[in-house]
Design an enzyme around this catalytic site. Sequence first.
Site, PDB file in Angstrom:
ATOM      1  N   THR A   1       0.831  -1.204   0.000  1.00 39.54           N
ATOM      2  CA  THR A   1       0.000   0.000   0.000  1.00 39.54           C
ATOM      3  C   THR A   1       0.865   1.253   0.000  1.00 39.54           C
ATOM      4  O   THR A   1       0.578   2.230  -0.715  1.00 39.54           O
ATOM      5  CB  THR A   1      -0.923   0.001   1.225  1.00 39.54           C
ATOM      6  OG1 THR A   1      -1.742  -1.179   1.198  1.00 39.54           O
ATOM      7  CG2 THR A   1      -1.801   1.230   1.253  1.00 39.54           C
ATOM      8  N   GLU A   2       1.912   1.245   0.775  1.00 35.74           N
ATOM      9  CA  GLU A   2       2.829   2.384   0.792  1.00 35.74           C
ATOM     10  C   GLU A   2       3.427   2.614  -0.593  1.00 35.74           C
ATOM     11  O   GLU A   2       3.575   3.762  -1.041  1.00 35.74           O
ATOM     12  CB  GLU A   2       3.941   2.126   1.810  1.00 35.74           C
ATOM     13  CG  GLU A   2       4.886   3.278   2.021  1.00 35.74           C
ATOM     14  CD  GLU A   2       5.971   2.970   3.042  1.00 35.74           C
ATOM     15  OE1 GLU A   2       6.909   3.777   3.164  1.00 35.74           O
ATOM     16  OE2 GLU A   2       5.890   1.925   3.720  1.00 35.74           O
TER      17      GLU A   2
END
Length: 770
Positions: A144-145
């Site tokens: 996600t980052e």
Amino acid sequence: MGSKKHRWGVIIDAGSSGSRLHVYRWKDPSKAIKDADKDDLHSLPKIKTKWTKKIRPGISTFGDRPAQVGNEHLQELVDYALEVVPEEMVADTPIFLMATAGMRFLPQLQQTALLRETCSYLRQHTKFSLPDCAQNIQVIAGETEGLYGWLAANYLLGGFDHPEEHSHGQNHHTYGFLDMGGASAQIAFAPNTTEAAEHADNLKLIRLRTLDGNPAEHRVFTATWLGFGVNKARESYVLSLTNAHQDLITNGVSVPDPCMPKGLRTTLDGEPAKSPGAGIPTLIGTGDFANCLIGTKPLLAKENTGCGEGSEPCLIHDPVPSIDYNINHFVGVSEYYHSTHGFFGEKGDLAYDFATYQKKVLDFCNQDWSKIDAKIEGDSEKETRKKKDKDIDRTLSDAQQACFKASWVINVLHEGIGIPRVGLDKIPGLNVTADGSVEESKSSPYSSTAFRPVDKIDSVEVSWTLGRMLLYASGQIPPRSVRGSGGGSTIGAGKGVAVGFGSNSKDGSIPSDFTYAGSTWEPLKIGSGGSKSDDDDWSDKADDIFDKARDKSAIPGAFFFLLLVLLFAFLLRKKERRVRLYNKFGSIIRRSRWPGSPGRKPGRFTSTVGSGPSSSNNNGALAGLAKMLFRRHSRDYERVLEEGQMDHQFELGDVDLEDTDLSSDGSEGPGSASSSMRLASTSSTARRSGLGTPTLSVDKFEDMRTSGVGSLSAMDRSGLVVRTESRERLGLGGGLGAPPSLQMLNAGRRSRATSPTRLKSPMMAPLQED
């Protein structure tokens, strides 16, 4: 600042070494759509960021004492945010805290306790919007980052809004994203068409929304490697050294470290040490960068998994889509930037090539530590400036770790990911100058090489938090109507509407693991007819707004062009034809109320100039345009004099006396009757020859009225031509049958009707009208 002019968002990047707060601002979607031109409507929201604050240490250090995280860590960041966000907007401003790799290493119980305490503190001590703690306060996955970072980088580079300026070939216009922090590293990129089809199940679907309400979809591969950040990699490296030299530690001898400058002695934790202490293991730098590269390469762990032995391409130790470096160009942030700059390059230097970088690293790392220390602590002008920018102790700490970080970045880039070595490897499609440097692209410098380390793009720091806020802002835009199979419209659900990301869905449907943007959109208030409950009505009106917004920029241009054509055609006509056309057009303008219109008696025309709303609404714009295009100057009266004769022809112009309504007692008041008076004047030539007609002053007229004079002749003794017109149907006793004194009371008023007759001097010839 209007309460709804801008929207705000606050997000805290809770990293392993510290927490950094970012405040973002963007225009309210309803106002952005209203003010947008055609190009803007196809773009994403314009997000502004210049407000950041970082504090140390990281939030993960509160793992065993979560109750203190609010007062000792969060409050300082919250105070800064409140200085930026307008007070009236705080309640509508979302706040996020998203922790990364530092928190991922904590036990699950400590993670949960810290997150709960954070949410509780922010709810109790701030008024920021925090409706769902599970979504706004969380530890995010490395993938996600990476996705957020990919969004941020491409948003700043302009690949989303202006793909034509970032074409890399094969219809590819986005950049790959590389991020390395203290504990983890991430990669995110959009594979070429062939690889995307082959690895469709391994891709993530990202859906944004542009200002016109249409979805913008991207399919991206992302991967993360926990423990591959520079600090965790250093810990692994030191552990491998001590395991290989356990006998030296037992005998109290320092372990040689080729990744530190020669003569530098530290503890295993990196703290300075003067000599081996009793039972305290130490490291001694040997300044051998070539062996440093060899010693850090095994940390990639490729040989332990068999990765790369088959036909499947490999990245670090995971099978991935093959990267085509002809079209896949990467930007690297965080340690990719800091480790290639600082001691080895200038801040403004974007270019990276392996040969040049390696030479700079060798020159620095093969020095004795005493020389490096002396330069840092020296009092030269350059070092004095450095002291102002950074604390001296931190600069020394960075210098101690610079060589290891450089070797780790080189190995990850070129051995792990496979970035070509510019200056050594021949890269198809890449122009390299004679000295081995990269030749810049004319369209975009980021398109000219496979890898670029960046810190800021257009003066904006590249942070994955911008990607998260971009999703939120995009989700506030009302979607276009989505037509179902039955022909009706549905809003807020279905294919192509939701904003967020999740597993790749080939048919465009929303996957079960879809992460929503967390924002809500509201229908635009369209007059009194806007309704949030009536989806079909809103859908049709929203479509009208977007369509009008697209076309509004073309309307003024078309009107202006038509106006120029008409003016040009008019000027090309002969003077006599222009005069006739002017007279015809002027007569149309003067007829403002047609038979059957309100406020008019049948069978007559009535001028509405100055008579009320009908005048301004029906004739104001048209009359003004006609006057500008066709009318001659109001004082341009001509009297033609020819040699041997005088042709008594006059063109009558308007000379309006001051409009004043008088009541029956002579005072001003509404409803008084009026008449108009036209004056004929001589030309400038006649005036110079003594033939000019004197004007009738208000004082003279008033003297005549008070002396009882009941009427005026068509031409007085001074040669003044006067035309009076009956207003019997408008006046109150001021018509032809009224007493002379009352008729004179109305003299001098401008007529509201066209005069049926003209009073002429015997010397005047009949007037000609078209």
